[in-house]
Write a protein that holds these residues in place. Sequence first.
Motif, PDB file in Angstrom:
ATOM      1  N   TRP A 285       0.900  -1.250  -0.186  1.00  0.00           N
ATOM      2  CA  TRP A 285       0.100   0.066   0.191  1.00  0.00           C
ATOM      3  C   TRP A 285       1.082   1.170  -0.067  1.00  0.00           C
ATOM      4  N   TYR A 286       0.593   2.201  -0.951  1.00  0.00           N
ATOM      5  CA  TYR A 286       1.345   3.434  -0.919  1.00  0.00           C
ATOM      6  C   TYR A 286       0.366   4.360  -0.951  1.00  0.00           C
ATOM      7  N   ARG A 287       0.584   5.770  -0.406  1.00  0.00           N
ATOM      8  CA  ARG A 287      -0.241   6.809  -0.450  1.00  0.00           C
ATOM      9  C   ARG A 287       0.505   8.197  -1.050  1.00  0.00           C
ATOM     10  N   GLN A 288      -0.402   9.096  -1.507  1.00  0.00           N
ATOM     11  CA  GLN A 288       0.191  10.132  -2.130  1.00  0.00           C
ATOM     12  C   GLN A 288      -0.718  11.379  -1.490  1.00  0.00           C
ATOM     13  N   ALA A 289      -0.151  12.055  -0.755  1.00  0.00           N
ATOM     14  CA  ALA A 289      -0.936  13.219  -0.061  1.00  0.00           C
ATOM     15  C   ALA A 289      -0.843  14.261  -1.335  1.00  0.00           C
ATOM     16  N   SER A 290      -1.877  15.481  -1.435  1.00  0.00           N
ATOM     17  CA  SER A 290      -1.637  16.354  -2.320  1.00  0.00           C
ATOM     18  C   SER A 290      -0.461  17.300  -2.288  1.00  0.00           C
ATOM     19  N   GLY A 291       0.176  17.224  -3.457  1.00  0.00           N
ATOM     20  CA  GLY A 291       1.448  18.135  -3.615  1.00  0.00           C
ATOM     21  C   GLY A 291       2.768  17.063  -3.256  1.00  0.00           C
ATOM     22  N   LYS A 292       2.699  15.827  -2.796  1.00  0.00           N
ATOM     23  CA  LYS A 292       3.799  15.148  -2.238  1.00  0.00           C
ATOM     24  C   LYS A 292       3.891  13.893  -3.113  1.00  0.00           C
ATOM     25  N   GLN A 293       5.018  13.389  -3.033  1.00  0.00           N
ATOM     26  CA  GLN A 293       5.519  12.162  -3.707  1.00  0.00           C
ATOM     27  C   GLN A 293       4.576  11.163  -3.121  1.00  0.00           C
ATOM     28  N   ARG A 294       4.325   9.956  -3.828  1.00  0.00           N
ATOM     29  CA  ARG A 294       3.812   8.690  -3.578  1.00  0.00           C
ATOM     30  C   ARG A 294       4.735   8.024  -2.752  1.00  0.00           C
ATOM     31  N   VAL A 295       4.508   7.369  -1.451  1.00  0.00           N
ATOM     32  CA  VAL A 295       5.476   6.675  -0.613  1.00  0.00           C
ATOM     33  C   VAL A 295       4.645   5.217  -0.247  1.00  0.00           C
ATOM     34  N   LEU A 296       5.586   4.513   0.264  1.00  0.00           N
ATOM     35  CA  LEU A 296       5.176   2.983   0.823  1.00  0.00           C
ATOM     36  C   LEU A 296       4.798   3.288   2.328  1.00  0.00           C
ATOM     37  N   VAL A 297       3.308   2.884   2.576  1.00  0.00           N
ATOM     38  CA  VAL A 297       2.828   2.569   3.776  1.00  0.00           C
ATOM     39  C   VAL A 297       3.384   1.377   4.309  1.00  0.00           C
ATOM     40  N   ALA A 298       2.983   0.119   3.496  1.00  0.00           N
ATOM     41  CA  ALA A 298       3.028  -1.112   4.188  1.00  0.00           C
ATOM     42  C   ALA A 298       3.043  -1.917   2.983  1.00  0.00           C
ATOM     43  N   ASP A 299       4.038  -3.036   3.344  1.00  0.00           N
ATOM     44  CA  ASP A 299       3.812  -4.151   2.197  1.00  0.00           C
ATOM     45  C   ASP A 299       3.975  -5.520   2.780  1.00  0.00           C
ATOM     46  N   ILE A 300       3.410  -6.465   2.148  1.00  0.00           N
ATOM     47  CA  ILE A 300       3.391  -7.931   2.599  1.00  0.00           C
ATOM     48  C   ILE A 300       3.797  -8.968   1.440  1.00  0.00           C
ATOM     49  N   SER A 301       5.203  -9.747   1.710  1.00  0.00           N
ATOM     50  CA  SER A 301       5.538 -10.383   0.832  1.00  0.00           C
ATOM     51  C   SER A 301       4.939 -11.758   0.308  1.00  0.00           C
ATOM     52  N   ARG A 302       5.072 -12.562  -0.685  1.00  0.00           N
ATOM     53  CA  ARG A 302       4.465 -13.871  -0.652  1.00  0.00           C
ATOM     54  C   ARG A 302       4.595 -14.811   0.402  1.00  0.00           C
ATOM     55  N   GLY A 303       5.864 -14.650   1.060  1.00  0.00           N
ATOM     56  CA  GLY A 303       6.079 -15.378   2.132  1.00  0.00           C
ATOM     57  C   GLY A 303       5.586 -15.089   3.393  1.00  0.00           C
ATOM     58  N   GLY A 304       5.103 -13.757   3.397  1.00  0.00           N
ATOM     59  CA  GLY A 304       4.324 -13.242   4.780  1.00  0.00           C
ATOM     60  C   GLY A 304       5.188 -12.214   5.575  1.00  0.00           C
ATOM     61  N   THR A 305       6.144 -11.843   5.134  1.00  0.00           N
ATOM     62  CA  THR A 305       6.916 -10.839   5.684  1.00  0.00           C
ATOM     63  C   THR A 305       6.396  -9.441   5.492  1.00  0.00           C
ATOM     64  N   THR A 306       6.208  -8.783   6.557  1.00  0.00           N
ATOM     65  CA  THR A 306       5.541  -7.441   6.325  1.00  0.00           C
ATOM     66  C   THR A 306       6.575  -6.233   6.835  1.00  0.00           C
ATOM     67  N   ASN A 307       6.140  -5.261   6.101  1.00  0.00           N
ATOM     68  CA  ASN A 307       7.330  -4.077   6.193  1.00  0.00           C
ATOM     69  C   ASN A 307       6.295  -2.825   6.440  1.00  0.00           C
ATOM     70  N   TYR A 308       6.679  -1.921   7.443  1.00  0.00           N
ATOM     71  CA  TYR A 308       5.842  -0.691   7.527  1.00  0.00           C
ATOM     72  C   TYR A 308       6.716   0.720   7.531  1.00  0.00           C
ATOM     73  N   ALA A 309       6.128   1.632   7.005  1.00  0.00           N
ATOM     74  CA  ALA A 309       6.822   3.108   7.193  1.00  0.00           C
ATOM     75  C   ALA A 309       6.607   3.412   8.795  1.00  0.00           C
ATOM     76  N   ASP A 310       7.699   4.063   9.193  1.00  0.00           N
ATOM     77  CA  ASP A 310       7.816   4.596  10.476  1.00  0.00           C
ATOM     78  C   ASP A 310       6.597   5.112  11.101  1.00  0.00           C
ATOM     79  N   SER A 311       6.037   5.947  10.247  1.00  0.00           N
ATOM     80  CA  SER A 311       4.827   6.967  10.501  1.00  0.00           C
ATOM     81  C   SER A 311       3.730   6.214  10.861  1.00  0.00           C
ATOM     82  N   VAL A 312       3.656   4.837  10.515  1.00  0.00           N
ATOM     83  CA  VAL A 312       2.143   4.089  10.861  1.00  0.00           C
ATOM     84  C   VAL A 312       2.521   2.831  11.407  1.00  0.00           C
ATOM     85  N   LYS A 313       3.653   2.658  12.151  1.00  0.00           N
ATOM     86  CA  LYS A 313       3.947   1.487  12.866  1.00  0.00           C
ATOM     87  C   LYS A 313       3.301   1.550  14.008  1.00  0.00           C
ATOM     88  N   GLY A 314       2.461   0.588  14.421  1.00  0.00           N
ATOM     89  CA  GLY A 314       1.976   0.371  15.539  1.00  0.00           C
ATOM     90  C   GLY A 314       0.236   0.929  15.492  1.00  0.00           C
TER      91      GLY A 314
END
Length: 119
Positions: A36-65
């Motif tokens: 999942w990526y997000r793009q706020a008005s006037g800003k670049q598209r950035v990663l929010v979180a992702d999940i691999s086929r194997g189930g590994t997850t990754n989060y942006a610091d701003s959304v962790k927790g």
Amino acid sequence: QVQLVESGGGLVQAGGSLRLSCTASGSTFTIAAVGWYRQASGKQRVLVADISRGGTTNYADSVKGRFTISRDNAGNTVYLQMNRLKPEDTAIYYCNGRRYSESARLGYWGQGTQVTVSS
């Protein structure tokens, strides 16, 4: 080819929750990870979180927790549960399917869904 369809966006007050869904169809076996990526008005598209086929997850610091990425048993739908939303989470949220050995930006994209958090 892979088609990605997002749903679940909307307007919510700060502190509230939303759940986004991304359903994939087509040649999904070519997808190494869904993000999942997000793009706020006037800003670049950035990663929010992702999940691999194997189930590994990754989060942006701003959304962790606060945000949790998960998928259904069949693996064709990926969810983003967003809790304790903040006005700064307001953006268009895009689902991305990253192919093996390629960067996410070269992969498949959904049409986007608007998330608006009011203060």
